[in-house]
Design an enzyme around this catalytic site. Sequence first.
Site, PDB file in Angstrom:
ATOM      1  N   LYS A 101       0.875  -1.182   0.000  1.00 52.16           N
ATOM      2  CA  LYS A 101       0.000   0.000   0.000  1.00 52.16           C
ATOM      3  C   LYS A 101       0.897   1.212   0.000  1.00 52.16           C
ATOM      4  CE  LYS A 101      -2.912  -1.185   3.318  1.00 52.16           C
ATOM      5  NZ  LYS A 101      -3.571  -1.323   4.415  1.00 52.16           N
ATOM      6  N   GLY A 102       1.470   1.506   1.142  1.00 52.87           N
ATOM      7  CA  GLY A 102       2.428   2.606   1.293  1.00 52.87           C
ATOM      8  C   GLY A 102       2.016   3.870   0.555  1.00 52.87           C
ATOM      9  N   CYS A 103       0.793   3.944   0.167  1.00 55.54           N
ATOM     10  CA  CYS A 103       0.493   4.936  -0.857  1.00 55.54           C
ATOM     11  C   CYS A 103      -0.902   5.503  -0.759  1.00 55.54           C
ATOM     12  CB  CYS A 103       0.679   4.309  -2.228  1.00 55.54           C
ATOM     13  SG  CYS A 103       0.206   2.600  -2.356  1.00 55.54           S
ATOM     14  N   VAL A 104      -1.585   5.307   0.352  1.00 56.15           N
ATOM     15  CA  VAL A 104      -2.928   5.884   0.438  1.00 56.15           C
ATOM     16  C   VAL A 104      -2.887   7.392   0.616  1.00 56.15           C
ATOM     17  CG1 VAL A 104      -4.712   4.248   1.014  1.00 56.15           C
ATOM     18  CG2 VAL A 104      -2.886   4.686   2.633  1.00 56.15           C
TER      19      VAL A 104
END
Lengths: 104, 412
Positions: A101-104
């Site tokens: 994810k690291g990316c929301v």
Amino acid sequence: MTTTTIAGHPVDVNDEGFLTDPQQWSEDLAPELARLAGLSLTEDHWRLIRFLREDHAARGETPTLRRVATATGTPVKELFALFPGKPAKKMAYVSGLPKPKGCV
Amino acid sequence: METPRNLVVLGAGTAGTMVVNSLRRRLPAPWRITVVEQHDTHDYQPGYLFLPFGAIAPEQVRRRTRGLVHDGIDLVRAGVERVDTAEHEVHLADGRVLPYDQLVIATGTTPRPDQTQGTLGPQWHREVGEFYTYEGALALRDRLETFTGGRLVVHITELPIKCPVAPLEFTFLADDWLRRRGLRERTELVFVTPLDGAFTKPVASRALGGLLAEKGITVEADFMVEHIDQERRVLVSYDEREVAYDQLVTVPVNMGADFVAVSGLGDELNYVPVDRHTFLADGLDDVFALGDASNIPTSKAGSVAHFSVEVFTENFLEHIAGRPMTHVFDGHANCFVESGHGKALLLDFNYDTEPLTGTFPFPVVGPLTLLGESRANHLGKLAFRHLYWNALLPGRPLGLRPQMSMAGKHPA
Ligand SMILES: Cc1cc2nc3c(=O)[nH]c(=O)nc-3n(C[C@H](O)[C@H](O)[C@H](O)COP(=O)(O)OP(=O)(O)OC[C@H]3O[C@@H](n4cnc5c(N)ncnc54)[C@H](O)[C@@H]3O)c2cc1C
């Protein structure tokens, strides 16, 4: 979610082909997953796969590209060479982990 | 007299200001509140998005910090250099040392153009623009004034970034702005992202990806920039792809404050690992991190800071009374997404739920539509600036529950 057979093991995968249960992964699955991702595994790949598995077990999350690079001391450029095109996704895929994810 | 107890809050941005103002009246007697802030101004950052298009005046996004922090709170103007968790002390850049009994880290996240080779060259804030800082947004406004067409490239370096939808909104607003100026035909608009689609959450990614296609915006996905070549005006990726630009609008890597790393409190991007439900820093019982400074897996957004502060203040009163913290943060985020032409979408999601369709904040009547474009959403976004200065920062309740509600909503 569907069930499929990889290297003789029944596993659950999502619509992008990622394993949905990291527990269903074992080391004998990795070469087949790698083949599906267009890779053949060397010791350099294995070193990273083992890091991803351990880090996920400890933190409950798939490490991002930056985390893998920093924690294993592997330059990002080399990660791209080992897992061409989409290293973060390919590493997670071969290691039987969810897409990072690291990316929301 | 009881010995004073010190709550020290680092950063007087969105989260820090809300937390000190809401706790001021609620903290029992021996507690004193100190907030440390390096700047004497406070920016309404969502306003940066509109500055490059001249749609908001610079003075509407900036106020003096002093006027925003309630009386009775000690505002210390200084940079934080290091936290000594063993000694329970904060070391400031000017040499002062502040002891704490409880510490809240609310120093946010900052764009770091220095982290990508070639960004800070002679064309920085010129052909290589950005809108994540006040100065950058104003410089970009001046650049766009002279723009006559060509390749306009909007680029995300790496995630997470604060307000992850902002680059998309910028692209939609740019499309609208170019059309109004009669320049759209002469401009190729390109959106470059390290993700494999328009946004991180699949449902929103589909909805937003559709909008990009509709507006004729090209998407260059899975692009991890290695360096920017200002001489040749190209972005170069790790797998040696190139994207040419005439005007680049880049969103640099966002990172937490350096003192977080220096103090051994950070992950690889200087974010403080915390319990995602209570914000207590891993392994400590007197350090919390709120807002963008923590590593919680939800959007880095003012709305998240707001919902988290509400949960945190209740918990904090229990915590200092020596009781277990009983309030739980669910990762609730809601983000307006400007889509151009006076419309916007609204995304509402949390740790476990993808953005939903339906209405907000009230079931059926809304007035805001989730995940669909509407004019009310756009007006809601504009009105938010007033709420921010006059209700949110002073710590007045908005009457919204921090927990996400499923009433009136449907999975998309
Ligand atoms: C272009 C843009 C558009 C946005 N749009 C939206 C939106 O539409 N909706 C939304 O909800 N959110 C939006 N955001 C995000 C929102 O602004 C942030 O998520 C929010 O401000 C986070 O609050 P914070 O308190 O964690 O950090 P900040 O508000 O950034 O505050 C951090 C504070 O800490 C101070 N500080 C940092 N380091 C130190 C140090 N070493 N010593 C002393 N002080 C220090 C800083 O000066 C700053 O005042 C947007 C952001 C940007 C950039």
